[in-house]
Scaffold this motif. Structure first.
Motif, short mmCIF file in Angstrom:
data_model
loop_
_atom_site.label_atom_id
_atom_site.label_comp_id
_atom_site.label_asym_id
_atom_site.label_seq_id
_atom_site.Cartn_x
_atom_site.Cartn_y
_atom_site.Cartn_z
N PHE A 68 -8.92 -9.27 -6.02
CA PHE A 68 -9.18 -8.84 -7.40
C PHE A 68 -10.68 -8.66 -7.64
O PHE A 68 -11.13 -7.64 -8.16
N LYS A 69 -11.47 -9.67 -7.28
CA LYS A 69 -12.91 -9.61 -7.55
C LYS A 69 -13.58 -8.49 -6.77
O LYS A 69 -14.43 -7.78 -7.29
N ASP A 92 -6.07 7.76 -9.30
CA ASP A 92 -4.82 8.22 -8.66
C ASP A 92 -4.91 8.08 -7.14
O ASP A 92 -3.96 7.65 -6.48
N GLU A 93 -6.07 8.44 -6.57
CA GLU A 93 -6.25 8.34 -5.12
C GLU A 93 -6.24 6.88 -4.67
O GLU A 93 -5.63 6.53 -3.66
N PHE A 94 -6.91 6.02 -5.45
CA PHE A 94 -6.95 4.59 -5.13
C PHE A 94 -5.55 3.98 -5.21
O PHE A 94 -5.13 3.22 -4.35
N HIS A 95 -4.82 4.36 -6.26
CA HIS A 95 -3.46 3.87 -6.46
C HIS A 95 -2.58 4.24 -5.26
O HIS A 95 -1.81 3.42 -4.76
N GLU A 96 -2.73 5.46 -4.79
CA GLU A 96 -1.94 5.91 -3.65
C GLU A 96 -2.31 5.13 -2.39
O GLU A 96 -1.45 4.72 -1.61
N LEU A 97 -3.63 4.91 -2.20
CA LEU A 97 -4.11 4.15 -1.05
C LEU A 97 -3.54 2.73 -1.06
O LEU A 97 -3.07 2.22 -0.05
N ILE A 98 -3.60 2.10 -2.22
CA ILE A 98 -3.18 0.71 -2.33
C ILE A 98 -1.68 0.55 -2.16
O ILE A 98 -1.21 -0.41 -1.56
N THR A 99 -0.91 1.50 -2.70
CA THR A 99 0.54 1.35 -2.66
C THR A 99 1.16 1.92 -1.38
O THR A 99 2.19 1.43 -0.92
N LYS A 100 0.52 2.96 -0.79
CA LYS A 100 1.11 3.59 0.38
C LYS A 100 0.34 3.32 1.67
O LYS A 100 0.85 3.55 2.76
N GLY A 117 -5.71 -1.66 3.69
CA GLY A 117 -4.79 -2.62 4.30
C GLY A 117 -4.00 -3.42 3.30
O GLY A 117 -3.08 -4.16 3.66
N VAL A 118 -4.37 -3.28 2.02
CA VAL A 118 -3.77 -4.14 0.99
C VAL A 118 -2.27 -3.88 0.82
O VAL A 118 -1.51 -4.79 0.48
N ASN A 119 -1.82 -2.67 1.12
CA ASN A 119 -0.40 -2.37 0.91
C ASN A 119 0.50 -3.21 1.81
O ASN A 119 1.69 -3.32 1.58
N ARG A 120 -0.09 -3.81 2.85
CA ARG A 120 0.71 -4.68 3.72
C ARG A 120 0.87 -6.08 3.13
O ARG A 120 1.53 -6.94 3.70
N PHE A 121 0.20 -6.34 2.01
CA PHE A 121 0.32 -7.62 1.31
C PHE A 121 0.81 -7.34 -0.10
O PHE A 121 0.00 -7.28 -1.04
N PRO A 122 2.11 -7.10 -0.25
CA PRO A 122 2.65 -6.62 -1.54
C PRO A 122 2.22 -7.45 -2.74
O PRO A 122 1.98 -6.90 -3.82
N ALA A 128 -5.37 -5.79 -6.67
CA ALA A 128 -6.33 -4.71 -6.37
C ALA A 128 -6.35 -3.66 -7.47
O ALA A 128 -7.37 -3.02 -7.72
N LEU A 129 -5.21 -3.48 -8.16
CA LEU A 129 -5.12 -2.41 -9.17
C LEU A 129 -5.54 -2.86 -10.56
O LEU A 129 -5.87 -2.03 -11.42
#
Ligand code: ZN
Length: 149
Positions: A68-69, A92-100, A117-122, A128-129
């Motif tokens: 988060f920080k 939008d680009e960041f959201h896609e990176l984080i989720t996909k 790599g964050v999307n591997r830690f649901p 992150a968002l």
């Protein structure tokens, strides 16, 4: 917990989480918003100074986990100098990176790709968002309080 993340990415995230950039209360923001992530306990207040639709300054206060920080710190750097339209594209680009885990071709993320790599830690996706959702609420119109739940 971040064993899977590339070392360099991990270093950048740790550096920003320990020494957040643009941290602290802003005396005379033209807009602000609050956000919280009840699942993790992350809380944020985002302050911004706008000139028309351009974001001149962004600062944040809050507390939460390392992801988060680090995300909030890098968000403030990334949004400074952007217009509202540009910041929407970046979000939008960041959201896609984080989720996909991958960002669109020709994206504007730059250093923000360390969060790939964050999307591997649901459980960390919302962490992150959060700062971004709060920042979008601050510089946009409408509701000034966001929650990930
Ligand atoms: Zn968190």
């Amino acid at each position: 917990m971040f064993d899977d993340l590339n070392d360099l990415y991990q270093q950048v995230i740790l550096d920003h989480s320990k020494k957040p950039r643009n941290y602290g209360r802003m005396e005379h923001p033209t807009c602000d918003a609050c956000g919280k992530n009840p699942l993790c306990g992350d809380q944020i207040q985002v302050f911004a100074v706008m000139d028309g639709d351009k974001i001149l300054e962004v600062k944040f206060e809050g507390d939460g986990c390392a992801i988060f920080k680090a995300s909030a710190s890098m968000m403030t750097d990334a949004l400074k100098g952007k217009t509202q339209a540009e910041s929407n594209v970046l979000f939008d680009e960041f959201h896609e990176l984080i989720t996909k885990g991958t960002a669109p071709e020709g994206n504007h993320l730059g250093k923000l790709e360390v969060f790939g790599g964050v999307n591997r830690f649901p459980a960390r996706v919302k962490c992150a968002l959060l700062s971004w959702r709060a920042a979008m609420a601050a510089v946009g119109t409408g509701e000034k309080t966001v929650s990930t739940e």
